[in-house]
Design a protein around this motif. Sequence first.
Motif: not given
Length: 252
Positions: A102-131
């Motif tokens: 996942p791309a690491k950026r300083a700020a992710a989307i903030i919507e309704f006061g909830l922080p979202y991850v900066s990289d929306p590609a769930i595939s990359k988050h799965i790879a990071e978790f398995l790694s």
Amino acid sequence: VGDHLMLGGDNIDLALAHRAEKALGAAGKNLSTARLSQLIQQTRQAKELLLAENAPESATVTLVGSGSRLIGGAKKCTLLKEEVRSLVVDGFFPVTDFADRPAKRAAAIIEFGLPYVSDPAISKHIAEFLSKHQQAALVALGEPSETDASESGEQKRGSGEQKSSQATLPPPVFPDAILFNGGAFKSPVIAARVQSLINHWRNGASKPVTMLDNPHADLAVACGAAAYGVARRYQQLKIGGGSAHSFFLVLE
């Protein structure tokens, strides 16, 4: 399974809501929080319909008016099945390489006061978790691990053998089966994409990854939410993460 707080269904619904917002012709004006929340509920229902098995070719999203123009001010737009599937599957579950993170950026989307991850590609988050869990997986399977490779390299260098400075790392291991959990995976389209993603990483495996049957994909999530609510209300046993800190401001 990661450091993120919001990943998956919520930000998919938000992306579809913004797509519908443009289609509704807001004339460059952003919707109010209340009307955007209403639109998100509409696009969530459309998403679930269009990602289901035997889905129709399109779904209608209706944004009602406000005040005295509640009915007359209603606006409608059509979301096409192929458009939604392309945005959700290719946008949030792209077929990436296992080395992609996942791309690491300083700020992710903030919507309704909830922080979202900066990289929306769930595939990359799965790879990071398995790694992150490769070492534990290799140990559990009784396979040579990264630690074993490092120790072997040190012994060979100690015995005078001329070896490269970097020990040979074991090949990554991947799941043989997947149990899908959560409302998003009630969609066979999303489940099939994740299966093809794991098979892409398992290139050369003797047989494809097995999809285990879970007829109630959102039941565990509901039970977990109920248990958390009971724990909060009645101070029962609950699992915490991180370190709690208290800050005090001393006034002279």
